[in-house]
Write a protein that holds these residues in place. Structure first.
Motif, short mmCIF file in Angstrom:
data_model
loop_
_atom_site.label_atom_id
_atom_site.label_comp_id
_atom_site.label_asym_id
_atom_site.label_seq_id
_atom_site.Cartn_x
_atom_site.Cartn_y
_atom_site.Cartn_z
N ALA A 101 0.80 -1.32 -0.11
CA ALA A 101 -0.07 -0.04 0.10
C ALA A 101 0.72 1.37 0.18
O ALA A 101 0.53 2.23 -0.64
CB ALA A 101 -0.81 0.21 1.23
N ALA A 102 2.00 1.44 0.73
CA ALA A 102 2.89 2.37 0.70
C ALA A 102 3.62 2.55 -0.39
O ALA A 102 3.68 3.71 -0.94
CB ALA A 102 3.91 2.40 1.84
N ALA A 103 3.98 1.59 -1.30
CA ALA A 103 4.54 1.64 -2.56
C ALA A 103 3.51 2.17 -3.51
O ALA A 103 3.92 3.06 -4.27
CB ALA A 103 5.03 0.34 -3.03
N VAL A 104 2.31 1.71 -3.56
CA VAL A 104 1.18 2.39 -4.51
C VAL A 104 1.13 3.81 -4.22
O VAL A 104 1.21 4.69 -5.26
CB VAL A 104 0.10 1.53 -4.23
N TYR A 105 1.08 4.11 -3.22
CA TYR A 105 0.85 5.58 -2.68
C TYR A 105 2.04 6.55 -3.29
O TYR A 105 2.09 7.38 -4.11
CB TYR A 105 0.67 5.90 -1.16
N ASN A 107 4.53 5.62 -5.20
CA ASN A 107 4.97 5.79 -6.66
C ASN A 107 3.71 6.46 -7.39
O ASN A 107 4.16 7.21 -8.35
CB ASN A 107 4.44 4.15 -7.18
N GLY A 108 2.57 6.68 -6.93
CA GLY A 108 1.75 7.48 -7.24
C GLY A 108 1.96 8.73 -7.48
O GLY A 108 1.68 9.65 -8.12
N LEU A 109 2.38 9.25 -5.99
CA LEU A 109 2.81 10.64 -5.94
C LEU A 109 4.08 10.88 -6.80
O LEU A 109 3.86 12.14 -7.38
CB LEU A 109 3.36 10.95 -4.59
N ASP A 110 4.84 10.05 -6.82
CA ASP A 110 5.93 10.28 -7.88
C ASP A 110 5.47 10.53 -9.17
O ASP A 110 6.01 11.45 -10.24
CB ASP A 110 7.11 9.21 -8.08
N ALA A 157 2.90 21.17 -3.74
CA ALA A 157 2.60 20.39 -2.72
C ALA A 157 1.18 19.61 -2.91
O ALA A 157 0.41 19.93 -4.09
CB ALA A 157 2.16 21.09 -1.47
N GLU A 158 0.98 18.51 -2.36
CA GLU A 158 -0.37 17.92 -2.49
C GLU A 158 -0.91 17.96 -1.02
O GLU A 158 -0.65 17.55 -0.04
CB GLU A 158 -0.11 16.28 -2.92
N CYS A 159 -2.33 18.26 -1.15
CA CYS A 159 -3.16 18.46 0.08
C CYS A 159 -4.07 17.14 0.28
O CYS A 159 -4.56 16.77 -0.78
CB CYS A 159 -4.08 19.63 -0.03
N THR A 160 -4.13 16.66 1.38
CA THR A 160 -4.96 15.30 1.88
C THR A 160 -6.24 15.75 1.85
O THR A 160 -7.09 14.84 1.75
CB THR A 160 -4.35 14.35 2.75
N HIS A 181 -5.67 11.16 -8.55
CA HIS A 181 -6.11 9.76 -8.28
C HIS A 181 -5.21 8.78 -8.30
O HIS A 181 -4.59 8.40 -9.22
CB HIS A 181 -7.35 9.52 -9.27
N ILE A 182 -5.13 8.15 -7.05
CA ILE A 182 -4.20 6.96 -6.74
C ILE A 182 -4.90 5.86 -6.46
O ILE A 182 -5.67 6.09 -5.52
CB ILE A 182 -2.77 7.47 -5.68
N ASP A 183 -4.69 4.75 -7.13
CA ASP A 183 -5.78 3.75 -7.06
C ASP A 183 -5.61 3.27 -5.44
O ASP A 183 -4.55 2.87 -4.87
CB ASP A 183 -5.13 2.42 -7.88
#
Length: 202
Positions: A101-105, A107-110, A157-160, A181-183
């Motif tokens: 889950a951490a990797a998906v997130y 990698n999605g940010l990158d 920046a990205e805001c949650t 949108h990150i899966d």
């Protein structure tokens, strides 16, 4: 001076502050779904990026230690393969079974992160709940904005949360496109600030 850069001896405290304030964040609850391990997991996860920021950016603290802002300088976007592999190895160690889950997130940010023009990046921003609504956020952002304006560089920046995106408009940050949108994760709100000269006045 209302804000300053954190000392090495204060980094553990910074990670604890970040973990406490992101504990109930929807995205980080998905990464560490088990509340029994979430606090330590977040503390160790954030330590990876705090350590990186000491080499490729900085950590701003308000004068009372009630808020922290972790940022990266433009050159951080050019980390070599060895650095990237090191971060991934640390993520695997820290996250354990939560690594996918951490990797998906991450990698999605990158994948969504803009590559040009050169810019600063706010990685993390947290304020103790009892101090929210006061001057802490403004103090931290004004300190960073002064640096941005001095260097004549923008910031991303990205805001949650949509409410955070709206709040940061007070300091010159505007929407940087549609929500991301990150899966498997809630949408994120990208923001961008253009420099305003050397005064840093907001």
């Amino acid at each position: 001076m209302k804000c300053r850069h954190a000392k090495d001896s204060e980094l553990d405290g910074v990670c604890s502050l970040l973990a406490e304030e992101f504990y109930n964040d929807a995205i980080h609850k998905l990464i560490f779904s088990d509340h029994a391990v979430r606090m330590d997991g977040l503390r160790n996860l954030f330590r990876i990026y705090v350590n990186l920021a000491t080499r490729h950016g900085g950590i701003l603290l308000d004068e009372n230690g009630a808020g922290a802002l972790v940022y990266f300088c433009p050159e951080a976007m050019k980390m070599n393969d060895e650095d990237i592999a090191s971060v991934d190895h640390q993520l695997r160690q820290v996250c354990g079974s939560n690594y996918p889950a951490a990797a998906v997130y991450t990698n999605g940010l990158d994948q969504h992160h803009p590559r040009t023009p050169p810019h600063y990046y706010i990685s993390l921003l947290a304020v103790q709940r009892v101090h929210r609504g006061g001057t802490v956020v403004g103090d931290l952002l004004n300190a960073l904005n002064s640096m941005l304006d001095k260097d004549n560089l923008p910031c991303y920046a990205e805001c949650t949360r949509f409410s955070t995106r709206t709040l940061l408009r007070r300091w010159g940050y505007r929407d940087a496109g549609s929500p991301l949108h990150i899966d498997g994760f809630p949408k994120l709100f990208p923001i961008w600030r253009e420099p305003r000269g050397i005064t840093g006045v907001n």
